[in-house]
Scaffold this motif. Structure first.
Motif: not given
Length: 216
Positions: A83-89, A181-196
């Motif tokens: 899950h991806l969300a932007a959090i403001e603190v 949207w409740d889900h979004v498709d990401v490509d390989h580069d975006e998935e790698e960024a998420v992994g990092r």
């Protein structure tokens, strides 16, 4: 990230233990923390928890599998990634929590100084008097290190390092694309960024921030 956020929720118990009871019949004394009054730290901590999406605690506890109204990223294979969300603190709240973590380090370090004596004693008593399974066994420095790691989701940026800026921009664009949207498709580069980013968060939460920075 469940692994990265678990310690943050466990701090709730620690902050509630900080009030120091006096003799019977006397008012409870608040723990003196130089530069970070415990009442202010508690309120900043609660505001940080309130900023997290609804259902985060349940996700971390394992009682729920999804975050309502937070998009789930799906990789090229169609499987859910995270899950991806932007959090403001508020910056002031981050500063208070950082000062609290620094005070714990000072109390656990040699020599702490007289102004950190009460906090040092509290750290020493914490494990002996309150044997919660998630509080590590050890001296004051061990407990202080655990607290800093538990705060890592808000005090550690997962976007440090040479690829951090581009990863931040890439995932910000994913969030903009996912709005509504409740889900979004990401490509390989975006998935790698998420992994990092995920790896950086988890390593900071388990006490390996140097290696986390190298992988971002």
């Amino acid at each position: 990230m469940q692994d990265a956020l678990a310690g943050l929720y466990e701090l709730d118990v620690l902050l509630c233990l900080m009030p120091r009871p006096n003799a019977p019949g006397q008012e409870t004394e608040r723990m003196p923390i130089p530069g970070a009054p415990i009442d202010d730290v508690q309120e900043a901590y609660w505001r940080v928890l309130d900023a997290l999406p609804e259902g985060t605690r349940e996700l971390v506890d394992g009682t729920e599998d999804d975050l309502p109204n937070v998009p789930l990223l799906r990789g090229p294979d169609g499987e859910g990634v995270v899950h991806l969300a932007a959090i403001e603190v508020a910056e002031a709240d981050l500063a208070l929590l950082a000062a609290f973590a620094d005070a714990l380090d000072r109390a656990a370090g040699p020599p702490p100084g007289p102004e950190f004596k009460a906090l040092m004693e509290a750290l020493g008593e914490l494990r002996r008097e309150h044997p919660y399974s998630w509080i590590p066994e050890g001296d004051e420095a061990t407990v202080a290190c655990w607290v800093r790691q538990a705060l890592s989701p808000v005090l550690h940026s997962p976007f440090e390092g040479p690829r951090g800026a581009s990863d931040h921009e890439m995932l910000s664009e994913v969030l903009r694309r996912a709005e509504g949207w409740d889900h979004v498709d990401v490509d390989h580069d975006e998935e790698e960024a998420v992994g990092r980013v995920m790896l950086s968060m988890v390593r900071a939460a388990i006490g390996d921030p140097h290696e986390a920075a190298l992988t971002t």
